[in-house]
Motif scaffolding. Structure first.
Motif, PDB file in Angstrom:
ATOM      1  N   GLY A  21       1.112   4.989  -6.766  1.00  0.00           N
ATOM      2  CA  GLY A  21       1.501   5.107  -5.360  1.00  0.00           C
ATOM      3  C   GLY A  21       0.822   6.251  -4.621  1.00  0.00           C
ATOM      4  O   GLY A  21       1.007   6.406  -3.416  1.00  0.00           O
ATOM      5  N   GLU A  22       0.028   7.042  -5.339  1.00  0.00           N
ATOM      6  CA  GLU A  22      -0.619   8.208  -4.713  1.00  0.00           C
ATOM      7  C   GLU A  22      -2.122   7.966  -4.539  1.00  0.00           C
ATOM      8  O   GLU A  22      -2.746   7.345  -5.398  1.00  0.00           O
ATOM      9  N   PRO A  23      -2.684   8.497  -3.456  1.00  0.00           N
ATOM     10  CA  PRO A  23      -4.138   8.395  -3.297  1.00  0.00           C
ATOM     11  C   PRO A  23      -4.856   9.271  -4.317  1.00  0.00           C
ATOM     12  O   PRO A  23      -4.404  10.381  -4.611  1.00  0.00           O
ATOM     13  N   VAL A  24      -5.930   8.760  -4.869  1.00  0.00           N
ATOM     14  CA  VAL A  24      -6.731   9.544  -5.816  1.00  0.00           C
ATOM     15  C   VAL A  24      -8.162   9.610  -5.282  1.00  0.00           C
ATOM     16  O   VAL A  24      -8.812   8.579  -5.095  1.00  0.00           O
ATOM     17  N   LYS A  72       5.959 -10.399   3.192  1.00  0.00           N
ATOM     18  CA  LYS A  72       5.783  -9.355   4.205  1.00  0.00           C
ATOM     19  C   LYS A  72       4.330  -8.841   4.204  1.00  0.00           C
ATOM     20  O   LYS A  72       3.741  -8.617   5.265  1.00  0.00           O
ATOM     21  N   ALA A  73       3.760  -8.697   3.021  1.00  0.00           N
ATOM     22  CA  ALA A  73       2.357  -8.266   2.940  1.00  0.00           C
ATOM     23  C   ALA A  73       1.456  -9.301   3.620  1.00  0.00           C
ATOM     24  O   ALA A  73       0.500  -8.951   4.322  1.00  0.00           O
ATOM     25  N   LYS A 107      -7.598  -2.849   1.087  1.00  0.00           N
ATOM     26  CA  LYS A 107      -6.739  -3.383   2.156  1.00  0.00           C
ATOM     27  C   LYS A 107      -5.608  -4.259   1.600  1.00  0.00           C
ATOM     28  O   LYS A 107      -4.514  -4.281   2.150  1.00  0.00           O
ATOM     29  N   ILE A 108      -5.866  -4.967   0.528  1.00  0.00           N
ATOM     30  CA  ILE A 108      -4.807  -5.777  -0.099  1.00  0.00           C
ATOM     31  C   ILE A 108      -3.712  -4.844  -0.618  1.00  0.00           C
ATOM     32  O   ILE A 108      -2.517  -5.052  -0.393  1.00  0.00           O
ATOM     33  N   GLN A 115       1.641  -2.098  -0.310  1.00  0.00           N
ATOM     34  CA  GLN A 115       2.370  -0.812  -0.266  1.00  0.00           C
ATOM     35  C   GLN A 115       3.218  -0.727   0.987  1.00  0.00           C
ATOM     36  O   GLN A 115       4.385  -0.363   0.942  1.00  0.00           O
ATOM     37  N   LYS A 116       2.589  -1.066   2.129  1.00  0.00           N
ATOM     38  CA  LYS A 116       3.321  -1.007   3.400  1.00  0.00           C
ATOM     39  C   LYS A 116       4.488  -1.995   3.415  1.00  0.00           C
ATOM     40  O   LYS A 116       5.481  -1.776   4.095  1.00  0.00           O
ATOM     41  N   ALA A 117       4.335  -3.082   2.676  1.00  0.00           N
ATOM     42  CA  ALA A 117       5.403  -4.088   2.632  1.00  0.00           C
ATOM     43  C   ALA A 117       6.569  -3.641   1.752  1.00  0.00           C
ATOM     44  O   ALA A 117       7.594  -4.315   1.699  1.00  0.00           O
TER      45      ALA A 117
END
Ligand code: NAP
Ligand code: MG
Length: 486
Positions: free
Chosen positions: A12-15, A74-75, A187-188, A193-195
């Motif tokens: 869940g974290e940006p790397v 939702k995604a 983007k997928i 994640q946003k969903a």
């Protein structure tokens, strides 16, 4: 000029890249257009992504499947809201025309909706028992952590048709997109994640396939690997997975797909469909028609009409209006295709059209190749046997229906196959006798509907599990049988 740095997503974290190690995402229509840079991760980071996926999977499997499906739907809605931007990214990154990109993005959205609704339909089987007061039934359980490794040619559709069923079944995923197309992959993951997908359930890792790919197959925490790509890499994955017990592997590999044109066919239709299937996506579809096997009686007419139509194909940057064929994806791929043109010539096939790189002012910054047609190709030639994966069509002669089928089957591949005929008996004989996982009558070898099974025969697949449709659920679940006496 450097591109914008886009991170991987692990737990869940940006790397972000370490020590400036990145892969560059470049527009194949214009190499000066650097779209983005992504981290070039190593095995260690892939291993960490797998570990976090394993942790997240337990919680995810406990979420009721209709709720998991709701997140997928939702995604899909979020992707639809960004439809134009996604299509543009896809064209910039991969090269296909904007129309082709729109079709692919729209397919990905439908796939997420389809498997989202499958959340209500993850069913087992109920069977009467031979004993009294006893119920027999089966349940589907997730496998655990799935590694998903995908090619660049359908960089949003293929990841979607693997990720969506994997997730709805309750698995966690580590996803490695092709190095040519990481942005559409990002983007997928972003949409999911946003969903509301919980952290760690879907992880994006980018970097060289040869390096992190091994970790994604060999790691003991991984219980399934779904791979689409070349035969060579597929073979290597299968060997590594077999060496380690309890890893399920799904492989969808190359093709050398035939289209038979009989003397009773609607020739104009056959020409139109074969042009689309051979030169759409610049010939870079695993389902592309690469051999047209044409009956002697109509060979000349078919050839004449085909060449007339090919002359009008507008090659160019896929973002421009009216362009029908974009560049090929990269320099290596371009050189490989041009090498096959030389091989064809040296084998004695007749180069009827094209065969060269386009080098004028408008083209020189990209990897553009002319649509190419060889005539008088015979079954033993390499250009009739090996996957070229570019806009190259081989015309082959057959003097009868039986000979046409024999030629069609005379390759190691068996992904898709078409016939053009108005004779229903021959159509059925073709369906029965051709060795391919997808068979079409009066339709192009390319183009798949999302809700039916897809997969190849022979060297095109490991033939164990189908993708797409409800059949895809079989790969992503294991069946538990319950005996219940009361
Ligand atoms: P590829 O070279 O086999 O690469 C596919 C994926 O595997 C990429 O993500 C690649 O990463 C990764 N990879 C490379 N080496 C690896 C290794 N040693 N271990 C694990 N993963 C590794 O194929 P491609 O050139 O991208 O795609 C073209 C091929 O895909 C064609 O043969 C085509 O027919 C096939 N294809 C088949 C289907 C189907 O459904 N049957 C659909 C589409 C395409 P990198 O990008 O970082 O190298
Ligand atoms: Mg490759």
């Amino acid at each position: 000029m450097l591109g914008k740095v886009v991170p991987c997503i692990i737990g869940g974290e940006p790397v972000y890249p370490k020590n400036g190690q990145t892969i560059r995402d470049i527009n194949p229509a214009d190499v000066n257009d650097i779209i983005a840079e992504f981290p070039k991760l190593g095995r260690e980071e892939a291993s960490r992504a797998i570990e976090l996926a394993e942790e997240a999977q337990r919680g995810w499997a406990a979420v009721p499947s209709p709720e998991r499906g709701r997140i997928l739907v939702k995604a899909a809605n979020l992707m639809e809201a960004e439809f134009d931007e996604l299509a543009k990214i896809l064209t910039r990154e991969e090269g296909k025309t904007l129309n082709e990109s729109r079709a692919e993005v729209s397919r990905a959205i439908s796939i997420f909706r389809f498997y989202g609704i499958m959340g209500y339909r993850l069913r087992g089987e109920f069977t009467e028992s031979t004993e009294q007061n006893t119920y027999l039934f089966t349940l589907r359980e997730p496998l655990g952590v799935i590694s998903i490794i995908t090619p660049w040619n359908f960089p949003i559709a293929i990841p979607s048709w693997k990720i969506a069923p994997a997730l709805v079944c309750g698995n966690a995923v580590v996803f490695k997109p092709a190095s040519y197309t990481p942005l559409i992959a990002y983007k997928i993951v972003e949409a999911l994640q946003k969903a509301g997908l919980p952290p760690g359930v879907l992880n994006l890792v980018t970097g060289s396939g040869a390096e992190i790919g091994d970790e994604m197959v060999e790691n003991k925490r991984v219980s399934g690997v779904s791979f689409t790509g070349s035969y060579e890499v597929g073979e290597r994955i299968a060997q590594k997975a077999n060496a380690k017990k309890n890893t399920r592997v799904q492989l969808e590999l190359g093709g050398k797909n035939p289209a038979i044109v009989l003397d009773d066919a609607d020739i104009d239709r056959a020409v139109a469909m074969i042009i689309r299937a051979a030169f759409g996506l610049s010939g870079q579809a695993c389902t592309a028609t690469s051999r047209a096997i044409v009956h002697d009686k109509v060979y000349d007419e078919f050839t004449r009409k085909l060449i007339e139509r090919i002359r009008r194909i507008k090659v160019g940057n896929g973002l421009q209006d009216g362009v029908e064929m974009g560049p090929v994806v990269g320099e290596n791929e371009m050189n490989k295709i041009l090498q096959y043109v030389n091989i064809g010539i040296s084998e004695g096939a007749k180069l009827l059209y094209g065969g060269k790189r386009l080098t004028s002012e408008d083209y020189i910054r990209g990897y553009f190749i002319e649509p190419t047609v060889f005539s008088e190709v015979t079954p033993d030639m390499r250009i009739a046997q090996e996957e070229i994966f570019g806009p190259v069509l081989a015309l082959m002669r057959a003097s009868s229906f039986d000979e046409a089928i024999e030629i069609a089957n005379k390759t190691e591949y068996g992904l898709t196959a078409s016939i053009y005929t108005s004779d229903i008996r021959k159509a059925f004989e073709f369906i029965k006798n051709v060795q391919a996982g997808v068979v079409k009558v009066n339709k192009p070898t390319t183009g798949l509907e999302i809700h039916v099974p897809f997969g190849g025969f022979k060297k095109s697949s490991n033939e164990m599990f189908k993708e797409q449709g409800e059949a895809a659920l079989d790969f992503y679940t294991k069946i538990k049988t319950v005996y219940l006496s009361f």
